[in-house]
Enzyme design. Structure first.
Site, PDB file in Angstrom:
ATOM      1  N   ARG A 139      66.223   3.968  30.949  1.00 13.37           N
ATOM      2  CA  ARG A 139      66.308   4.977  32.018  1.00 13.37           C
ATOM      3  C   ARG A 139      67.450   5.938  31.691  1.00 13.37           C
ATOM      4  NH1 ARG A 139      67.564   2.309  37.542  1.00 13.37           N
ATOM      5  NH2 ARG A 139      65.532   1.380  37.046  1.00 13.37           N
ATOM      6  N   HIS A 147      69.847  -0.158  32.747  1.00 11.31           N
ATOM      7  CA  HIS A 147      68.655   0.435  32.119  1.00 11.31           C
ATOM      8  C   HIS A 147      69.044   1.508  31.103  1.00 11.31           C
ATOM      9  CE1 HIS A 147      65.217  -1.216  34.444  1.00 11.31           C
ATOM     10  NE2 HIS A 147      66.099  -1.326  35.423  1.00 11.31           N
ATOM     11  N   ASP A 201      62.248  -3.551  34.118  1.00 11.17           N
ATOM     12  CA  ASP A 201      61.664  -4.046  35.352  1.00 11.17           C
ATOM     13  C   ASP A 201      60.234  -4.445  35.046  1.00 11.17           C
ATOM     14  OD1 ASP A 201      64.003  -3.401  36.747  1.00 11.17           O
ATOM     15  OD2 ASP A 201      63.301  -1.366  37.154  1.00 11.17           O
ATOM     16  N   GLU A 225      67.139  -8.883  42.337  1.00 12.85           N
ATOM     17  CA  GLU A 225      65.858  -8.206  42.097  1.00 12.85           C
ATOM     18  C   GLU A 225      64.986  -9.081  41.211  1.00 12.85           C
ATOM     19  OE1 GLU A 225      67.606  -3.604  42.245  1.00 12.85           O
ATOM     20  OE2 GLU A 225      66.873  -4.434  40.345  1.00 12.85           O
ATOM     21  N   HIS A 256      63.973  -7.550  37.667  1.00  9.87           N
ATOM     22  CA  HIS A 256      64.986  -6.921  36.813  1.00  9.87           C
ATOM     23  C   HIS A 256      65.550  -7.923  35.799  1.00  9.87           C
ATOM     24  CE1 HIS A 256      68.561  -4.021  36.506  1.00  9.87           C
ATOM     25  NE2 HIS A 256      68.992  -5.091  35.844  1.00  9.87           N
TER      26      HIS A 256
END
Length: 222
Positions: free
Chosen positions: A82, A127, A134, A192, A195
């Site tokens: 990301r 990320h 994810d 999460e 994740h």
């Protein structure tokens, strides 16, 4: 600790790979390249719906996928590398109290002004270092997602991996995902269920900002 940041339109370092080049059997549903996400629109820096990862993480994911395929299951990734510009946009969105269009779907029980203080949105993301993704599990035949108790990016304590507030079937599926990736070297973020970060990270101190695009990485494999 020295933290580096590659900015602008820089290409990825040669250690990055497109996941499809490493394992084309892993399903991809790259949510931030489209509008099906908590912002309700494509995210900055996502020029194509492709998963990019540092090579060690991509290879580890391939190992996990090989084992799951024998069980009639497949991994499906929602997000991989990301760019920092996307993280910056998430922060701006979280600070915009007037934009509540996705609240009912993604954060119905959490006030938007609590998303940053409670850790759902952060100014820096693993990320951006290239070893975090994810991911969920799907049935190999038909591609149906397994029940995980909540949707991806559902900002709520029920998304905690060990939350007792979801069904036993969902908890079992979360354990299955965590065990499959854990055996390949990935560590789950307890808050999460989706994740995971491969350890050791190839770039533990660098937050990259090259765009998510097939052209950002080389095509040589292995």
């Amino acid at each position: 600790m020295c933290v580096g940041l590659l900015t602008g339109g820089a290409a990825a370092p040669p250690e990055f790979r497109a996941l499809a080049d490493v394992d084309p059997t892993v399903r991809q549903d790259m949510r931030y390249a489209g509008a099906r996400n908590f912002m309700g629109r494509p995210v900055e820096g996502y020029e194509e719906p492709v998963c990019l990862l540092a090579r060690p993480a991509a290879e580890a994911l391939r190992r996990a996928q090989r084992r799951l395929l024998r069980r009639g299951l497949s991994l499906k990734v929602y997000d991989c590398y990301r760019p920092q510009r996307a993280v910056d946009q998430f922060v701006r969105w979280a600070n915009d109290a007037s934009d509540q269009g996705t609240k009912a779907e993604f954060y119905p029980d959490v006030d938007k002004d609590r998303l940053i203080p409670e850790g759902y949105i952060a100014e820096k993301s693993g990320h951006s270092r290239g070893s975090t993704l994810d991911v969920t599990l799907v049935a190999l035949v038909g591609g149906r997602e397994l029940d995980m108790g909540t949707a991806f990016d559902f900002f709520d304590p029920r998304s905690h991996t060990d939350s007792p507030a979801v069904s036993e079937a969902a908890r079992a599926n979360r354990r299955l995902l965590r065990d499959a990736l854990g055996d390949a070297g990935f560590v789950n973020l307890p808050e999460e269920w989706w994740h995971f970060t491969f350890k050791p990270e190839a770039f533990p101190d660098t937050y990259f900002d090259f765009p998510v695009s097939r052209a950002s990485v080389g095509s040589v494999w292995p």
